[in-house]
Design a protein around this motif. Structure first.
Motif, PDB file in Angstrom:
ATOM      1  N   THR A 197      14.736 -15.239  54.119  1.00 18.48           N
ATOM      2  CA  THR A 197      15.083 -14.562  55.373  1.00 18.48           C
ATOM      3  C   THR A 197      14.848 -15.471  56.584  1.00 18.48           C
ATOM      4  OG1 THR A 197      12.855 -13.654  55.515  1.00 18.48           O
ATOM      5  CG2 THR A 197      14.514 -12.315  54.417  1.00 18.48           C
ATOM      6  N   ALA A 198      14.537 -16.735  56.357  1.00 17.77           N
ATOM      7  CA  ALA A 198      14.299 -17.645  57.472  1.00 17.77           C
ATOM      8  C   ALA A 198      15.559 -17.805  58.307  1.00 17.77           C
ATOM      9  CB  ALA A 198      13.838 -19.001  56.958  1.00 17.77           C
ATOM     10  N   SER A 199      15.386 -17.895  59.610  1.00 16.28           N
ATOM     11  CA  SER A 199      16.522 -18.016  60.515  1.00 16.28           C
ATOM     12  C   SER A 199      17.076 -19.438  60.494  1.00 16.28           C
ATOM     13  CB  SER A 199      16.097 -17.664  61.946  1.00 16.28           C
ATOM     14  OG  SER A 199      15.131 -18.588  62.407  1.00 16.28           O
ATOM     15  N   ASN A 200      18.305 -19.564  61.007  1.00 11.46           N
ATOM     16  CA  ASN A 200      18.913 -20.894  61.098  1.00 11.46           C
ATOM     17  C   ASN A 200      18.079 -21.827  61.984  1.00 11.46           C
ATOM     18  OD1 ASN A 200      21.024 -20.052  59.502  1.00 11.46           O
ATOM     19  ND2 ASN A 200      22.344 -19.505  61.223  1.00 11.46           N
ATOM     20  N   LYS A 201      17.451 -21.243  62.993  1.00 10.21           N
ATOM     21  CA  LYS A 201      16.607 -22.045  63.881  1.00 10.21           C
ATOM     22  C   LYS A 201      15.443 -22.647  63.115  1.00 10.21           C
ATOM     23  CE  LYS A 201      14.119 -21.746  68.263  1.00 10.21           C
ATOM     24  NZ  LYS A 201      13.707 -20.845  69.378  1.00 10.21           N
ATOM     25  N   GLU A 202      14.851 -21.875  62.208  1.00  4.99           N
ATOM     26  CA  GLU A 202      13.734 -22.375  61.407  1.00  4.99           C
ATOM     27  C   GLU A 202      14.197 -23.471  60.446  1.00  4.99           C
ATOM     28  OE1 GLU A 202      10.696 -18.610  61.011  1.00  4.99           O
ATOM     29  OE2 GLU A 202      12.571 -18.534  59.863  1.00  4.99           O
ATOM     30  N   VAL A 203      15.403 -23.319  59.920  1.00  7.15           N
ATOM     31  CA  VAL A 203      15.950 -24.340  59.027  1.00  7.15           C
ATOM     32  C   VAL A 203      16.173 -25.645  59.789  1.00  7.15           C
ATOM     33  CG1 VAL A 203      17.878 -24.964  57.525  1.00  7.15           C
ATOM     34  CG2 VAL A 203      17.014 -22.621  57.527  1.00  7.15           C
ATOM     35  N   PHE A 204      16.769 -25.528  60.997  1.00  8.17           N
ATOM     36  CA  PHE A 204      16.970 -26.715  61.838  1.00  8.17           C
ATOM     37  C   PHE A 204      15.641 -27.407  62.130  1.00  8.17           C
ATOM     38  CE2 PHE A 204      21.196 -25.010  63.238  1.00  8.17           C
ATOM     39  CZ  PHE A 204      21.927 -26.136  62.914  1.00  8.17           C
ATOM     40  N   ALA A 205      14.618 -26.608  62.438  1.00  5.37           N
ATOM     41  CA  ALA A 205      13.305 -27.173  62.747  1.00  5.37           C
ATOM     42  C   ALA A 205      12.724 -27.909  61.541  1.00  5.37           C
ATOM     43  CB  ALA A 205      12.353 -26.068  63.197  1.00  5.37           C
ATOM     44  N   GLY A 206      12.929 -27.331  60.332  1.00  4.81           N
ATOM     45  CA  GLY A 206      12.430 -27.981  59.124  1.00  4.81           C
ATOM     46  C   GLY A 206      13.100 -29.315  58.871  1.00  4.81           C
ATOM     47  N   TYR A 207      14.417 -29.367  59.063  1.00  9.71           N
ATOM     48  CA  TYR A 207      15.141 -30.619  58.853  1.00  9.71           C
ATOM     49  C   TYR A 207      14.740 -31.686  59.886  1.00  9.71           C
ATOM     50  CZ  TYR A 207      18.286 -29.262  55.085  1.00  9.71           C
ATOM     51  OH  TYR A 207      18.791 -28.911  53.871  1.00  9.71           O
ATOM     52  N   LYS A 208      14.585 -31.251  61.149  1.00  5.65           N
ATOM     53  CA  LYS A 208      14.231 -32.212  62.197  1.00  5.65           C
ATOM     54  C   LYS A 208      12.862 -32.827  61.939  1.00  5.65           C
ATOM     55  CE  LYS A 208      17.115 -30.260  65.858  1.00  5.65           C
ATOM     56  NZ  LYS A 208      17.131 -29.578  67.169  1.00  5.65           N
ATOM     57  N   LYS A 209      11.951 -32.004  61.409  1.00  5.95           N
ATOM     58  CA  LYS A 209      10.621 -32.512  61.095  1.00  5.95           C
ATOM     59  C   LYS A 209      10.691 -33.568  59.998  1.00  5.95           C
ATOM     60  CE  LYS A 209       5.977 -30.935  59.872  1.00  5.95           C
ATOM     61  NZ  LYS A 209       5.133 -29.753  59.550  1.00  5.95           N
ATOM     62  N   LEU A 210      11.498 -33.306  58.959  1.00  7.99           N
ATOM     63  CA  LEU A 210      11.639 -34.272  57.866  1.00  7.99           C
ATOM     64  C   LEU A 210      12.349 -35.541  58.338  1.00  7.99           C
ATOM     65  CD1 LEU A 210      12.578 -31.938  54.877  1.00  7.99           C
ATOM     66  CD2 LEU A 210      10.446 -33.174  55.212  1.00  7.99           C
ATOM     67  N   LEU A 211      13.357 -35.371  59.193  1.00  4.96           N
ATOM     68  CA  LEU A 211      14.071 -36.538  59.703  1.00  4.96           C
ATOM     69  C   LEU A 211      13.146 -37.439  60.526  1.00  4.96           C
ATOM     70  CD1 LEU A 211      17.460 -34.891  60.746  1.00  4.96           C
ATOM     71  CD2 LEU A 211      17.100 -36.526  58.892  1.00  4.96           C
ATOM     72  N   LYS A 212      12.242 -36.814  61.265  1.00  5.80           N
ATOM     73  CA  LYS A 212      11.297 -37.585  62.068  1.00  5.80           C
ATOM     74  C   LYS A 212      10.334 -38.357  61.177  1.00  5.80           C
ATOM     75  CE  LYS A 212       7.894 -37.143  65.749  1.00  5.80           C
ATOM     76  NZ  LYS A 212       7.187 -36.215  66.666  1.00  5.80           N
ATOM     77  N   VAL A 213       9.864 -37.706  60.110  1.00  7.50           N
ATOM     78  CA  VAL A 213       8.893 -38.343  59.213  1.00  7.50           C
ATOM     79  C   VAL A 213       9.523 -39.494  58.445  1.00  7.50           C
ATOM     80  CG1 VAL A 213       7.437 -37.984  57.184  1.00  7.50           C
ATOM     81  CG2 VAL A 213       7.473 -36.295  58.995  1.00  7.50           C
ATOM     82  N   THR A 214      10.774 -39.325  58.004  1.00  9.78           N
ATOM     83  CA  THR A 214      11.424 -40.338  57.156  1.00  9.78           C
ATOM     84  C   THR A 214      12.177 -41.392  57.959  1.00  9.78           C
ATOM     85  OG1 THR A 214      13.366 -38.905  56.945  1.00  9.78           O
ATOM     86  CG2 THR A 214      11.651 -38.700  55.253  1.00  9.78           C
ATOM     87  N   HIS A 215      12.233 -41.249  59.279  1.00 10.84           N
ATOM     88  CA  HIS A 215      12.996 -42.208  60.084  1.00 10.84           C
ATOM     89  C   HIS A 215      12.381 -43.612  59.955  1.00 10.84           C
ATOM     90  CE1 HIS A 215      15.138 -44.068  63.378  1.00 10.84           C
ATOM     91  NE2 HIS A 215      15.900 -42.975  63.458  1.00 10.84           N
ATOM     92  N   PRO A 216      13.192 -44.633  59.705  1.00  7.63           N
ATOM     93  CA  PRO A 216      12.673 -45.997  59.528  1.00  7.63           C
ATOM     94  C   PRO A 216      11.875 -46.497  60.726  1.00  7.63           C
ATOM     95  CG  PRO A 216      14.955 -45.861  58.786  1.00  7.63           C
ATOM     96  CD  PRO A 216      14.651 -44.553  59.446  1.00  7.63           C
ATOM     97  N   ALA A 250      15.617 -42.060  52.004  1.00 10.98           N
ATOM     98  CA  ALA A 250      15.273 -40.646  52.149  1.00 10.98           C
ATOM     99  C   ALA A 250      15.854 -40.085  53.432  1.00 10.98           C
ATOM    100  CB  ALA A 250      13.764 -40.465  52.127  1.00 10.98           C
ATOM    101  N   PHE A 251      15.762 -40.851  54.494  1.00 10.31           N
ATOM    102  CA  PHE A 251      16.312 -40.401  55.770  1.00 10.31           C
ATOM    103  C   PHE A 251      17.825 -40.194  55.656  1.00 10.31           C
ATOM    104  CE2 PHE A 251      18.367 -41.437  59.801  1.00 10.31           C
ATOM    105  CZ  PHE A 251      17.767 -40.536  60.645  1.00 10.31           C
ATOM    106  N   HIS A 252      18.487 -41.103  54.961  1.00  7.46           N
ATOM    107  CA  HIS A 252      19.946 -41.020  54.816  1.00  7.46           C
ATOM    108  C   HIS A 252      20.357 -39.731  54.100  1.00  7.46           C
ATOM    109  CE1 HIS A 252      24.079 -42.235  54.099  1.00  7.46           C
ATOM    110  NE2 HIS A 252      23.903 -42.037  52.802  1.00  7.46           N
ATOM    111  N   TYR A 253      19.703 -39.430  52.972  1.00 10.15           N
ATOM    112  CA  TYR A 253      20.072 -38.247  52.212  1.00 10.15           C
ATOM    113  C   TYR A 253      19.709 -36.954  52.940  1.00 10.15           C
ATOM    114  CZ  TYR A 253      21.027 -41.341  48.284  1.00 10.15           C
ATOM    115  OH  TYR A 253      21.540 -42.310  47.481  1.00 10.15           O
ATOM    116  N   ILE A 254      18.573 -36.959  53.621  1.00 16.41           N
ATOM    117  CA  ILE A 254      18.189 -35.759  54.385  1.00 16.41           C
ATOM    118  C   ILE A 254      19.165 -35.545  55.541  1.00 16.41           C
ATOM    119  CG2 ILE A 254      16.379 -34.748  55.828  1.00 16.41           C
ATOM    120  CD1 ILE A 254      14.354 -36.212  54.074  1.00 16.41           C
ATOM    121  N   LYS A 255      19.629 -36.647  56.135  1.00 18.07           N
ATOM    122  CA  LYS A 255      20.596 -36.539  57.234  1.00 18.07           C
ATOM    123  C   LYS A 255      21.907 -35.953  56.733  1.00 18.07           C
ATOM    124  CE  LYS A 255      21.990 -37.486  61.460  1.00 18.07           C
ATOM    125  NZ  LYS A 255      23.388 -37.115  61.387  1.00 18.07           N
TER     126      LYS A 255
END
Length: 260
Positions: free
Chosen positions: A216-235, A243-248
């Motif tokens: 039941t998570a909102s789209n906003k929560e999904v966006f936030a989850g992806y942005k957090k992972l993109l920040k962590v995996t960014h070169p 990892a950053f490429h596939y998550i992107k």
């Protein structure tokens, strides 16, 4: 004290000739001494008390440690008449007894002054010890707090690394499925693989489950989850480029599915 006497005292104290001359001239301008000839040089005492002697030596650039030794010698030599109140605790007992301690009243007065100074120093030492202890306690608390924060950050970093590896594995599997589906479409339609556009139904790719979110998570929560992972995996932040490429790619698919 006249200029000749001042110059002789400075020379006797070890001050070099040039500085002695300059100092005598300045003292004369400041009227601390009189011009030569106005006071006989054989008048006995040259300085009134030890305080005056210490202040003049300090003004001439002589350090306190050396100044006290010189004043002690001048007292013994009869160049100073009295012991002052400012630095008498540094003078030898025999000098004090000859010059300033002629009866029991003087003894009691000086002993009382010394006791007051000792008590003051004891209070100062006690205050410094308390301040030192308080500073140490504060530093220990700060250190413990920082250690706890480091442990928490290490746990969080470990969890993020595990989640990143999991997402990377799932993205690799998804990519393989996508390539396989593209090949099948190419064989069926006889088109070039790079001209085949494949769109997966939203149900085939559960973004919320991959991010560990509830259904039941909102789209906003999904966006936030992806942005957090993109920040962590960014070169640029020390992450893994693959990892950053596939998550992107995953993030772009989700964003396109929302727009549609």
């Amino acid at each position: 004290m006249n200029t000749d006497q001042a110059y002789e005292l400075l020379t006797d104290a070890g001050v070099n000739e040039e500085i002695s001359i300059q100092t005598v001239r300045r003292w004369l301008r400041e009227r601390k001494i009189k011009y030569v000839g106005t006071v006989p040089q054989n008048a006995g005492y040259i300085l009134d008390d030890t305080d005056q002697a210490l202040n003049l030596l300090k003004d001439a650039g002589v350090s306190d440690r050396i100044g006290i030794q010189i004043v002690r010698r001048w007292l013994r030599e009869g160049k100073i008449q009295n012991v002052g109140n400012g630095r008498s605790e540094y003078l030898p007992n025999e000098t004090l007894s000859k010059v300033h301690l002629n009866n029991d009243t003087d003894h009691e007065k000086i002993i009382g002054q010394l006791k007051v100074k000792i008590n003051t120093q004891d209070e100062l030492i006690k205050g410094m010890e308390q301040l030192h202890k308080a500073s140490i306690d504060t530093l220990i608390q700060q250190r413990d707090s920082l250690n706890k924060e480091i442990v928490n950050l290490e746990h969080e970093n470990s969890d993020l690394q595990k989640e990143t590896k999991k997402l990377l594995k799932e993205n690799i599997e998804f990519r393989n499925q996508l390539l396989k589906l593209t090949e099948e479409l190419y064989k069926g339609n006889k088109k070039e693989p790079d001209k085949v556009h494949v769109k997966l139904p939203p149900k085939m790719y559960d973004y919320r489950q991959k991010l560990g979110l509830s259904k039941t998570a909102s789209n906003k929560e999904v966006f936030a989850g992806y942005k957090k992972l993109l920040k962590v995996t960014h070169p640029d932040h020390g992450g893994n480029a693959s990892a950053f490429h596939y998550i992107k790619i995953d993030y772009d698919y989700f964003r396109n599915s929302i727009k549609e």
